[in-house]
Scaffold this active site. Sequence first.
Site, PDB file in Angstrom:
ATOM      1  N   ASN A  67       2.606 -15.297  21.839  1.00  0.00           N
ATOM      2  CA  ASN A  67       1.450 -15.766  21.614  1.00  0.00           C
ATOM      3  C   ASN A  67       2.160 -16.803  20.532  1.00  0.00           C
ATOM      4  OD1 ASN A  67       0.252 -12.834  21.599  1.00  0.00           O
ATOM      5  ND2 ASN A  67      -0.685 -14.411  23.108  1.00  0.00           N
ATOM      6  N   ASP A 120      11.026 -13.379  19.321  1.00  0.00           N
ATOM      7  CA  ASP A 120      10.996 -13.056  18.521  1.00  0.00           C
ATOM      8  C   ASP A 120      12.421 -13.755  17.735  1.00  0.00           C
ATOM      9  OD1 ASP A 120       8.825 -11.619  19.098  1.00  0.00           O
ATOM     10  OD2 ASP A 120       9.610 -10.466  20.464  1.00  0.00           O
ATOM     11  N   ARG A 177       1.076  -1.219  -0.011  1.00  0.00           N
ATOM     12  CA  ARG A 177       0.173  -0.488  -0.013  1.00  0.00           C
ATOM     13  C   ARG A 177       0.658   1.098  -0.152  1.00  0.00           C
ATOM     14  NH1 ARG A 177      -2.960  -3.786   3.337  1.00  0.00           N
ATOM     15  NH2 ARG A 177      -2.531  -2.541   5.918  1.00  0.00           N
ATOM     16  N   GLY A 210      -0.100 -10.125  17.556  1.00  0.00           N
ATOM     17  CA  GLY A 210       0.386 -10.873  18.302  1.00  0.00           C
ATOM     18  C   GLY A 210       1.724 -10.585  19.121  1.00  0.00           C
ATOM     19  N   HIS A 211       2.248 -11.493  20.012  1.00  0.00           N
ATOM     20  CA  HIS A 211       3.391 -10.937  20.149  1.00  0.00           C
ATOM     21  C   HIS A 211       3.921 -12.435  20.468  1.00  0.00           C
ATOM     22  CE1 HIS A 211       2.956  -6.961  20.976  1.00  0.00           C
ATOM     23  NE2 HIS A 211       2.183  -6.675  21.210  1.00  0.00           N
TER      24      HIS A 211
END
Length: 364
Positions: free
Chosen positions: A128, A155, A90, A124-125
Amino acid sequence: MLNGITVIEIEGLGPGPFAAMMLADLGAEVTVIHRPGPANPTMGDRNLLDRGKRSIVLDLKSTDDVATARALIEDADALIEGFRPGVMERLGLGPDRFKASNPRLVYGRMTGWGQDGPRSQTAGHDLNYIATSGALWYASAPGDAPMSPPTLLGDIGGGALYLVAGMLAGLLQAARDGQGTVVDAAIVDGSAHMMALLMALAPGGNLSQTRGQSLLDGPHWCRVYACKDGGYLSVQCLEPKFYAAFLTRLELADDPAFSAQYDRALWPVLTARLAGLFASQTVDHWARLFDGSDACVAPVLSPWSAAEDPHMAARGVWSERDGILQPAPAPRFDGGRTQPGDIPERGQHTDAILAALKASGRIT
């Protein structure tokens, strides 16, 4: 190792910036495009994850600034972004936009859920993602709620490091045939893939779906124990010879209860015995007792304490720079280890980068 490689990073959170920092640690020239306004308050004005990078502030809602970003990307070897799927498209900065103008571009996409699938547009993190992938299941002691060290398993392990591996593979392909690629690094993918070593124990009967019944998540010799002073001691003497060294140091080698190392029925009882024993002395007492042995025992250290540990200090793993305790780049190479770069202020290199683009005719 990556001298001459240029990377553009679109400012994001967590794993994307970490991956870009690692590439910078390895010698790549990384330019991070920061958004206007103050820094994320959780990181402060100078973000450790920006070390070794150049910083330019661009407003990607501005047509002119998008053109500047496009000019930077068209000259780069690689790009890292961590938006939800579709955002870069976008903005006019999706991978298809550069297929003709920069066909060698390795386009790294860092997300939690991936570029497609039912949850790809859902927030989410770390917890999750690893909860859904299966990677959280064996975390923590049996009976406790599963909890992993913050950010490390999802992460960083399942996200940033898989993105770095994908970027390096893409850069190798681009060097070989001039053809770039899109790297879809999803934390759910990477953290599930990290389970392969543990899952390899299942055919031999050493991995149970019940927590506390597997080779590495139930035994008394694979635990963290609390000590008298509130410190903690890690124990993981998996192989029999290391277990024997462990028992010898504790003067338990002749205790028949401890002789059946792999008897699952005894694990809870022996865990309780060791818990009482370790709670009777300080962590320093136990560290001295096991020092120099192959018993596979080590105190649990905070990063600040780890910086003072003789082994970690000898290897220079932790150091303080710019008032921030930070880890040294890894891995090491035979040409010497890379030194961490300075942490820039947001937008520190904006004027210089814009001037160079104008001088080259890339922007007006």
